[in-house]
Every structure is written in structure tokens, then in C-alpha cells.
Design a protein around this motif. Structure first.
Motif, PDB file in Angstrom:
ATOM      1  N   GLN A 165       6.196  -6.263 -12.336  1.00 51.53           N
ATOM      2  CA  GLN A 165       7.164  -6.934 -11.458  1.00 51.53           C
ATOM      3  C   GLN A 165       6.670  -6.911 -10.019  1.00 51.53           C
ATOM      4  O   GLN A 165       6.858  -7.870  -9.277  1.00 51.53           O
ATOM      5  CB  GLN A 165       8.542  -6.281 -11.593  1.00 51.53           C
ATOM      6  CG  GLN A 165       9.168  -6.574 -12.960  1.00 51.53           C
ATOM      7  CD  GLN A 165      10.521  -5.898 -13.155  1.00 51.53           C
ATOM      8  OE1 GLN A 165      10.739  -4.808 -12.643  1.00 51.53           O
ATOM      9  NE2 GLN A 165      11.401  -6.524 -13.902  1.00 51.53           N
TER      10      GLN A 165
ATOM     11  N   ASP B  13       7.915 -12.227 -13.903  1.00 52.07           N
ATOM     12  CA  ASP B  13       9.336 -12.231 -14.182  1.00 52.07           C
ATOM     13  C   ASP B  13       9.654 -11.428 -15.446  1.00 52.07           C
ATOM     14  O   ASP B  13       8.879 -11.425 -16.404  1.00 52.07           O
ATOM     15  CB  ASP B  13       9.764 -13.695 -14.371  1.00 52.07           C
ATOM     16  CG  ASP B  13      11.255 -13.820 -14.400  1.00 52.07           C
ATOM     17  OD1 ASP B  13      11.838 -13.993 -13.323  1.00 52.07           O
ATOM     18  OD2 ASP B  13      11.840 -13.707 -15.509  1.00 52.07           O
ATOM     19  N   SER B  14      10.796 -10.783 -15.411  1.00 49.23           N
ATOM     20  CA  SER B  14      11.288  -9.972 -16.536  1.00 49.23           C
ATOM     21  C   SER B  14      11.325 -10.734 -17.873  1.00 49.23           C
ATOM     22  O   SER B  14      11.133 -10.153 -18.936  1.00 49.23           O
ATOM     23  CB  SER B  14      12.717  -9.558 -16.181  1.00 49.23           C
ATOM     24  OG  SER B  14      12.937  -8.241 -16.432  1.00 49.23           O
TER      25      SER B  14
END
Ligand SMILES: Cc1cc2nc3c(=O)[nH]c(=O)nc-3n(C[C@H](O)[C@H](O)[C@H](O)COP(=O)(O)OP(=O)(O)OC[C@H]3O[C@@H](n4cnc5c(N)ncnc54)[C@H](O)[C@@H]3O)c2cc1C
Lengths: 278, 156
Positions: free
Chosen positions: A223, A228-229
Motif C-alpha cells: 500500500q 490498492d487493497s
């Protein structure tokens, strides 16, 4: 997260498999090839697991680390307790019971056209091995392929010969936590390798498996590099019992790991990962 | 040389976002260096008057036990900073460092940088916070190793 079609192969009752090969990877880890005594092994997607029964001892979940050309199921098991110890002790000719495959698989297709990062710690390379092989069989589908792998010490590294072969198709960096001065590779934790990896963080996908604390640090480092997650996929290999969503042992927040996992996007489970009571 | 260096420095994450003036100032304290594989870069106890930004290759940080010989602590790769003993007295290295491969790095003169930081507190704050970030990150990595994640409680 890709969920495989339900299979009727050994859902509740184990199917008997014969051990056809046993390779010692490290002091406590073995790779077993298993052939179904009757019929064929079911189709298995990378990231899925089997419930493996050591007759008379007990049953534990083990990820599939490969399927041979002959259709044998390959498992890499670290002996940490009674059941995993009994599985590791199984000799060629001996039998084990298998149920499955169960669970979600790695959504590799999501990374097509983008940079692919595979990050493993310890025995966590086993659930990722089929994914690595699949990616290497069609390298043109990815903008780049980086494999970062860490273990405690050089003697704890899995698949060492295969790792060398992977270097021809992927940028491979191997690190260990402790080493003597004979070791020529990296020394330090896996997430530290992320700093030097080249990828376009706006599109890259990362697939990780290892001890939960290691995954936690790795997610933070990814991150930090702007991934992005949603594009961080991980396998949650927590304790489970039934494997089919009935007993509730592997509940993680609103999900059951055996049924909805073990592969999740970080976005799906970030809220629950650090919760101590879960 | 310094004119070329300031544009090189601009691309390094440690210095990202710094204005041209600051980059020129930093480049004034910097020079490019090369170490052969096996060559010693620093030795414990010797004056620490420099730090390096590794641009290529791999460096091993180690310490020496009379009975055991060199003990590896960690390796540093391209993009990483080597050395922070130049920041605080007594300005002496705590560890040995050796090039594992051919290493190309940018060396920064610590005394020169400290002088510039004293003259310009805003620059001093900027550099100190960037270094603090690196030190904290290293501390976190070290803590992760202390937990010994691969062994704890027999877990993976
Ligand atoms: C989906 C999934 C996939 C897995 N894949 C693999 C694999 O490919 N190879 C492999 O070696 N292991 C894998 N495991 C872990 C394996 O299931 C456990 O090591 C096993 O259940 C331990 O059982 P045991 O009776 O041998 O030891 P136990 O006596 O039950 O436990 C011994 C020690 O291991 C710890 N432990 C038990 N289960 C886990 C777990 N899931 N994660 C971390 N620590 C645990 C216990 O807390 C205890 O300290 C996987 C687990 C899951 C949930």
C-alpha cells in the motif's frame, strides 16, 4: 476471488489416495504426490485446498501445491503437530484420505496485462506454486512477473531447484531472516524486497501467502507503494475443521474461510485481519 | 558533475518532492562511487563521515565476533540508504559493510550536509524527517525478524 464449481468428489467422506512419491524439502517439510486409488483426481484450481486425513490420527487442511501430468495431487506439508507430522511420515505405497478440493482460488486472470507480484513466506510458497507455474506458462499475459520469497534460513527454502528454473521467466528475489556469511542472497524480511521491485502500482496485482504477521507487513509495504487493497490477494490459512462451511471454526468476521476463502482480496477482509478475538 | 547529480537525485524516492535549489545543495555534498565485489565499505569504530545511497548492487551489513568471524545482519539493495552514524556524535560506524557484488552508489559528505542543515533549519527538518522514516522502516523490519514469524508456535 474466484470460486470453483462445487464438486461432489469426497465432500464429506474422504477418498483414498496412495502416496506415489515423497520428497524431503527441508528438515520438517515434505512434498507428497498422491494418486487416487479409484478413478481420477478432481479438477483443482491454484489456491484451493484439500482436507487431508491421516487415518487414525486426524484431518487437516492442506493447499494443493501441484497436479502432475499423471493427475496426481501434490501437497507440501510442514510437520508442526500430530496430523501434519503423520502426513509427512507417510511413505510411498502408504495411503491418505482426501476430501476436496475446497475454497476459492487465486484470481490470476485479474492480473492479465498488468505487473504480477507473487510474495511468499515460508510454507506459504506451497499454495502459490501452481499459480507461479500457470503464470510462467503464459508470460506474455503479464507486463512483468516478480516473485519475492522469504524463509527463516537458507535451509528452510522450498523447491530450491525449481526456484532456479523460475528465474528464467520471472524476476526472483529470495531472502532469509538469518544466514551465515556463505549465503550470497538477501538477508532481511520479505516486505523489505518490495522497495526494489519494479511495477506500475496503478495496475499491479499482488498475490501473497505466509504467516499472517508477515502478510500484514507486506500489505502495508504494498500500500505504501500505491497498490490498492482490491489488487492485493491473500490466502488466509487459519485453523478449520469441516472444510465445507458447516462447523464455523474458521469464521473470519462475516465469512467462513473454508467456504468463502482461503483466497480473499485484502479489501474484503482488512477489517477482520487484525481482530484478536477472531 | 554536481549539475548532473542533482537531476539523478530528483529521481530517488528519498529526495522526491524536494525543490531544485535543495537538490543542487545536496548534489554539492555528493559524489558517485563504485566498490568491487568483496570490497569493504565501512568498518565498525571508524569515523562515519558519509552515507551512501545504493544505486546498483548489493551490500552486506555485518559485525565481527572474534570467535565466529563475520556475522551477517542484513543486506541492502539498490534504492536503500547505507549509514546513518554520520547524523549523531560520536560519528563512528556501528557495523561493518561490504560490497557483495559490484556496487555503484552516491556518497554524501556527512559533515557538509550537517553544516547545511544547521544553516537552514527547514532543510534540516526535511532531511531529518526523511531519515527518520527510513530508520523507522528498518526498525519495523527488525521487529518483524525478532518475532521469528516462521517459527512461532509451530506456525507458518
Ligand atoms: C486453507 C489452509 C491451507 C493450508 N495449507 C497448508 C499447506 O499447504 N502446507 C502445510 O504444511 N500447512 C498448511 N496449512 C496448515 C495446516 O493445516 C496446519 O499446520 C495443520 O492443521 C496443523 O495440524 P496438526 O494436527 O499437525 O498440528 P496441531 O497440533 O493442530 O497444531 C500444531 C501447531 O500449529 C498451529 N497451527 C494449526 N493450524 C494452523 C494454521 N492453519 N495456521 C497456522 N498455524 C496453525 C497450532 O496453533 C499449533 O501451534 C493450511 C491451513 C489452511 C487453513
Amino acid at each position: 476471488m474466484a470460486v470453483a464449481e462445487p464438486t461432489t468428489h469426497g465432500v464429506m467422506a474422504p477418498v483414498t489416495y496412495r502416496v506415489t512419491d515423497r520428497v524431503q524439502e527441508t528438515a520438517d517439510t515434505f512434498t507428497l504426490s498422491l494418486a487416487a486409488l479409484h478413478g481420477e483426481a478432481p479438477p483443482i484450481e491454484p489456491g484451493q485446498f484439500m482436507m487431508v486425513y491421516a487415518f487414525g490420527v486426524g484431518e487437516v487442511p492442506i493447499s494443493v501445491s501441484g497436479v502432475t501430468d499423471q493427475g496426481e495431487v501434490v501437497l507440501t506439508v510442514r510437520a508442526v503437530g500430530a496430523v501434519s507430522g503423520a502426513i509427512c511420515a507417510a511413505q510411498p505405497g502408504g495411503t491418505l484420505g482426501l476430501r476436496g478440493p475446497f475454497g476459492s482460488s487465486w484470481p490470476l486472470a485479474a492480473a492479465h496485462g498488468a505487473d504480477l507480484l507473487v510474495i511468499a513466506g515460508g510454507i506459504g510458497l506451497a499454495p502459490l506454486r501452481m499459480l507461479v507455474r500457470q503464470a510462467l506458462s503464459a508470460p506474455e499475459r503479464f507486463a512483468s512477473f516478480t516473485l519475492l520469497y522469504g524463509a527463516r534460513a537458507p535451509a528452510d527454502l522450498l523447491y530450491t531447484a525449481e526456484l532456479e528454473r523460475w528465474r528464467s521467466g520471472a524476476s526472483v528475489a529470495v531472502t532469509v531472516d538469518v544466514a551465515d556469511s556463505d549465503w550470497r542472497g538477501h538477508v532481511g524480511v520479505v516486505p523489505k524486497l518490495i522497495g526494489a521491485a519494479r511495477f506500475d502500482s496503478a495496475r499491479a496485482h499482488a498475490f501473497l501467502c505466509g504467516p499472517e504477521v508477515m502478510m500484514d507487513f507486506t500489505v502495508q509495504a504494498l500500500q505504501g507503494r500505491g497498490i490498492d487493497s482490491q489488487r492485493i490477494h491473500l490466502s488466509m490459512e487459519r485453523h478449520m475443521d469441516c472444510g465445507v462451511g458447516l462447523c464455523g471454526h474458521c469464521q473470519l468476521g462475516p465469512t467462513l474461510i473454508c467456504r468463502d476463502g482461503p483466497v480473499y482480496s485484502h479489501a474484503q477482509i482488512a477489517r477482520w485481519m487484525g481482530v484478536r478475538e477472531l | 558533475m554536481p549539475r548532473q547529480l542533482d537531476s539523478v537525485l530528483a529521481e530517488i524516492p528519498l529526495f522526491s518532492g524536494l525543490d531544485d535549489e535543495t537538490l543542487r545543495l545536496l548534489a554539492g555534498c555528493a559524489s558517485n562511487v563504485r566498490f568491487d565485489a568483496g570490497q569493504r565499505i565501512m568498518r565498525r569504530g571508524e569515523p562515519a563521515d558519509v552515507f551512501y545511497l545504493v544505486r546498483h548492487g548489493s551490500v552486506v551489513l555485518e559485525t565481527y565476533f572474534p570467535a565466529r568471524g563475520p556475522v551477517t545482519i542484513e543486506t541492502l539493495e539498490a534504492g536503500e540508504v547505507l549509514g546513518w552514524s554520520w547524523l549523531f556524535p560520536p560519528y563512528r560506524w556501528h557495523l561493518d559493510a561490504r560490497a557483495l557484488t559490484v556496487v555503484r552508489a552516491t556518497a554524501f559528505d556527512g559533515a557538509c550536509l550537517r553544516g547545511k542543515c544547521l544553516e537552514d533549519p527547514a532543510l534540516g527538518y526535511e532531511l531529518m524527517s526523511r531519515f527518520a522514516q527510513i530508520v523507522i522502516e528498518r526498525l519495523q523490519w527488525t521487529r518483524l525478524r525478532l518475532i521469528d514469524v516462521y517459527e512461532t508456535d509451530g506456525r507458518r
